[in-house]
Design a protein around this motif. Structure first.
Motif, mmCIF file in Angstrom:
data_model
loop_
_atom_site.group_PDB
_atom_site.id
_atom_site.type_symbol
_atom_site.label_atom_id
_atom_site.label_comp_id
_atom_site.label_asym_id
_atom_site.label_seq_id
_atom_site.Cartn_x
_atom_site.Cartn_y
_atom_site.Cartn_z
ATOM 1 N N GLU A 55 0.831 -1.211 0.000
ATOM 2 C CA GLU A 55 0.000 0.000 0.000
ATOM 3 C C GLU A 55 0.864 1.259 0.000
ATOM 4 O O GLU A 55 0.588 2.213 -0.719
ATOM 5 C CB GLU A 55 -0.936 0.013 1.219
ATOM 6 C CG GLU A 55 -2.078 -0.961 1.125
ATOM 7 C CD GLU A 55 -3.104 -0.556 0.088
ATOM 8 O OE1 GLU A 55 -3.433 0.635 -0.014
ATOM 9 O OE2 GLU A 55 -3.565 -1.461 -0.637
ATOM 10 N N TYR A 56 1.894 1.255 0.808
ATOM 11 C CA TYR A 56 2.812 2.397 0.871
ATOM 12 C C TYR A 56 3.489 2.599 -0.480
ATOM 13 O O TYR A 56 3.611 3.714 -0.972
ATOM 14 C CB TYR A 56 3.844 2.156 1.974
ATOM 15 C CG TYR A 56 4.712 3.339 2.285
ATOM 16 C CD1 TYR A 56 4.307 4.286 3.222
ATOM 17 C CD2 TYR A 56 5.945 3.505 1.660
ATOM 18 C CE1 TYR A 56 5.113 5.381 3.527
ATOM 19 C CE2 TYR A 56 6.748 4.598 1.957
ATOM 20 C CZ TYR A 56 6.331 5.527 2.888
ATOM 21 O OH TYR A 56 7.130 6.599 3.179
ATOM 22 N N GLY A 57 3.914 1.516 -1.096
ATOM 23 C CA GLY A 57 4.574 1.582 -2.391
ATOM 24 C C GLY A 57 3.664 2.077 -3.506
ATOM 25 O O GLY A 57 4.114 2.728 -4.446
ATOM 26 N N LEU A 58 2.368 1.780 -3.395
ATOM 27 C CA LEU A 58 1.425 2.219 -4.425
ATOM 28 C C LEU A 58 1.314 3.737 -4.502
ATOM 29 O O LEU A 58 0.896 4.271 -5.522
ATOM 30 C CB LEU A 58 0.045 1.600 -4.189
ATOM 31 C CG LEU A 58 -0.069 0.132 -4.581
ATOM 32 C CD1 LEU A 58 -1.381 -0.462 -4.093
ATOM 33 C CD2 LEU A 58 0.068 -0.035 -6.093
ATOM 34 N N LYS A 59 1.728 4.424 -3.464
ATOM 35 C CA LYS A 59 1.744 5.889 -3.502
ATOM 36 C C LYS A 59 2.796 6.381 -4.490
ATOM 37 O O LYS A 59 2.716 7.500 -4.977
ATOM 38 C CB LYS A 59 2.044 6.469 -2.115
ATOM 39 C CG LYS A 59 0.982 6.178 -1.093
ATOM 40 C CD LYS A 59 1.408 6.669 0.276
ATOM 41 C CE LYS A 59 0.419 6.222 1.340
ATOM 42 N NZ LYS A 59 0.861 6.590 2.678
ATOM 43 N N ASN A 60 3.794 5.544 -4.767
ATOM 44 C CA ASN A 60 4.906 5.918 -5.638
ATOM 45 C C ASN A 60 4.858 5.285 -7.021
ATOM 46 O O ASN A 60 5.349 5.858 -7.983
ATOM 47 C CB ASN A 60 6.238 5.561 -4.963
ATOM 48 C CG ASN A 60 6.401 6.255 -3.631
ATOM 49 O OD1 ASN A 60 6.180 7.450 -3.533
ATOM 50 N ND2 ASN A 60 6.754 5.500 -2.610
ATOM 51 N N THR A 61 4.307 4.064 -7.107
ATOM 52 C CA THR A 61 4.278 3.367 -8.396
ATOM 53 C C THR A 61 3.189 2.296 -8.392
ATOM 54 O O THR A 61 3.019 1.592 -7.388
ATOM 55 C CB THR A 61 5.630 2.702 -8.713
ATOM 56 O OG1 THR A 61 5.507 1.967 -9.947
ATOM 57 C CG2 THR A 61 6.086 1.767 -7.626
ATOM 58 N N ASP A 106 10.548 1.887 0.371
ATOM 59 C CA ASP A 106 9.184 1.714 0.870
ATOM 60 C C ASP A 106 9.128 0.649 1.967
ATOM 61 O O ASP A 106 8.467 0.827 2.989
ATOM 62 C CB ASP A 106 8.242 1.326 -0.271
ATOM 63 C CG ASP A 106 8.088 2.415 -1.313
ATOM 64 O OD1 ASP A 106 8.427 3.582 -1.024
ATOM 65 O OD2 ASP A 106 7.627 2.099 -2.439
ATOM 66 N N THR A 107 9.825 -0.449 1.749
ATOM 67 C CA THR A 107 9.821 -1.552 2.720
ATOM 68 C C THR A 107 10.399 -1.115 4.054
ATOM 69 O O THR A 107 9.799 -1.341 5.106
ATOM 70 C CB THR A 107 10.596 -2.757 2.155
ATOM 71 O OG1 THR A 107 9.950 -3.196 0.950
ATOM 72 C CG2 THR A 107 10.659 -3.893 3.161
ATOM 73 N N ILE A 108 11.563 -0.476 4.025
ATOM 74 C CA ILE A 108 12.209 -0.065 5.274
ATOM 75 C C ILE A 108 11.409 1.051 5.951
ATOM 76 O O ILE A 108 11.339 1.111 7.176
ATOM 77 C CB ILE A 108 13.674 0.355 5.042
ATOM 78 C CG1 ILE A 108 14.470 -0.778 4.361
ATOM 79 C CG2 ILE A 108 14.340 0.773 6.356
ATOM 80 C CD1 ILE A 108 14.541 -2.075 5.117
ATOM 81 N N ALA A 109 10.776 1.923 5.162
ATOM 82 C CA ALA A 109 9.954 2.982 5.748
ATOM 83 C C ALA A 109 8.805 2.397 6.574
ATOM 84 O O ALA A 109 8.424 2.946 7.611
ATOM 85 C CB ALA A 109 9.400 3.902 4.655
ATOM 86 N N VAL A 110 8.258 1.285 6.133
ATOM 87 C CA VAL A 110 7.166 0.635 6.865
ATOM 88 C C VAL A 110 7.700 -0.223 8.006
ATOM 89 O O VAL A 110 7.232 -0.138 9.142
ATOM 90 C CB VAL A 110 6.305 -0.230 5.903
ATOM 91 C CG1 VAL A 110 5.315 -1.083 6.686
ATOM 92 C CG2 VAL A 110 5.578 0.667 4.904
ATOM 93 N N VAL A 111 8.690 -1.050 7.730
ATOM 94 C CA VAL A 111 9.177 -2.024 8.720
ATOM 95 C C VAL A 111 10.053 -1.369 9.786
ATOM 96 O O VAL A 111 9.973 -1.741 10.966
ATOM 97 C CB VAL A 111 9.954 -3.159 8.014
ATOM 98 C CG1 VAL A 111 10.613 -4.092 9.016
ATOM 99 C CG2 VAL A 111 9.023 -3.941 7.106
ATOM 100 N N GLY A 112 10.878 -0.413 9.398
ATOM 101 C CA GLY A 112 11.830 0.186 10.330
ATOM 102 C C GLY A 112 11.237 0.616 11.663
ATOM 103 O O GLY A 112 11.724 0.202 12.726
ATOM 104 N N PRO A 113 10.170 1.412 11.656
ATOM 105 C CA PRO A 113 9.599 1.852 12.927
ATOM 106 C C PRO A 113 9.008 0.716 13.767
ATOM 107 O O PRO A 113 8.847 0.856 14.969
ATOM 108 C CB PRO A 113 8.494 2.826 12.506
ATOM 109 C CG PRO A 113 8.869 3.281 11.149
ATOM 110 C CD PRO A 113 9.572 2.109 10.517
ATOM 111 N N LEU A 114 8.704 -0.415 13.133
ATOM 112 C CA LEU A 114 8.101 -1.545 13.846
ATOM 113 C C LEU A 114 9.130 -2.483 14.466
ATOM 114 O O LEU A 114 8.788 -3.311 15.308
ATOM 115 C CB LEU A 114 7.210 -2.338 12.886
ATOM 116 C CG LEU A 114 6.062 -1.563 12.241
ATOM 117 C CD1 LEU A 114 5.352 -2.434 11.218
ATOM 118 C CD2 LEU A 114 5.098 -1.035 13.287
ATOM 119 N N ILE A 115 10.380 -2.383 14.040
ATOM 120 C CA ILE A 115 11.419 -3.315 14.493
ATOM 121 C C ILE A 115 11.519 -3.388 16.013
ATOM 122 O O ILE A 115 11.522 -4.492 16.570
ATOM 123 C CB ILE A 115 12.783 -2.992 13.842
ATOM 124 C CG1 ILE A 115 12.737 -3.341 12.351
ATOM 125 C CG2 ILE A 115 13.922 -3.726 14.539
ATOM 126 C CD1 ILE A 115 13.957 -2.879 11.565
#
Length: 182
Positions: free
Chosen positions: A119-125, A159-168
């Protein structure tokens, strides 16, 4: 508007940053990088982005395929990685087998996070929806390892790290509350 750094985004979301560094691994899955046809740009980017979340990782380069990816993940875990990010092999070509390699190693899938990444990535492509990457943990408890499949593009890694990073930090705390107490 000033761009927020990783720690500001964590605090803004009400999440706590990691108090100490944790070992990670980045595995770039690419026949073209292995052959020298293309330079690996996504793996080094993943390492750089993970460092903002206090994850110390190195890059391992492997060819596409189930056995090569599984072996690299097993090696990363044996070397002490608590977070393994793969980059590449999540598409639909015949050699894109990273999710198939990862699935048997995952005891608990985190499909909500995988969906959030797309979903986050769909904002970009619009191509973000083509990623079949999975997110999950190897086992419940203190020996658990988070595995994340990212697309092989630089944008997909961001996109992946932007979503996962804060959850680590929260995910690691769930594994081992005494070690990763927030």
């Amino acid at each position: 508007m000033a761009q927020l750094d990783a720690h500001d985004r964590i605090e803004q979301k009400g999440l706590q940053p990691l108090r100490h560094q944790v070992k990670g691994a980045v595995i770039t899955v690419s026949d073209r990088c292995i052959s020298g046809e293309r330079e690996d740009k996504s793996g080094p980017l993943a390492v750089k982005l993970l460092a903002k979340y206090n994850v110390d990782a190195d890059v391992r380069l492997v060819p596409d395929g189930i056995d090569s990816v599984q072996k690299a993940i097993h090696c990363a875990i044996a070397d002490g990685a608590r977070i393994v990010v793969t980059s590449g092999g999540t598409g639909v070509t015949p050699r894109d087998l990273t999710p198939e390699a990862t699935q048997p190693l995952v005891q608990v899938r985190l499909d909500g996070i995988a969906h959030q990444i797309r979903e986050y990535g769909l904002k970009n492509t619009p191509l973000a929806s083509l990623s079949r990457g999975i997110v999950g943990i190897t086992q419940r408890g203190s020996k658990g390892v988070l595995i994340v499949n990212a697309p092989g593009s630089r944008g997909g890694v961001k996109d992946t790290i932007a979503v996962v990073g804060p959850l680590i930090p929260h995910i690691l705390e769930q594994f081992d509350p005494e070690t990763f107490e927030l």
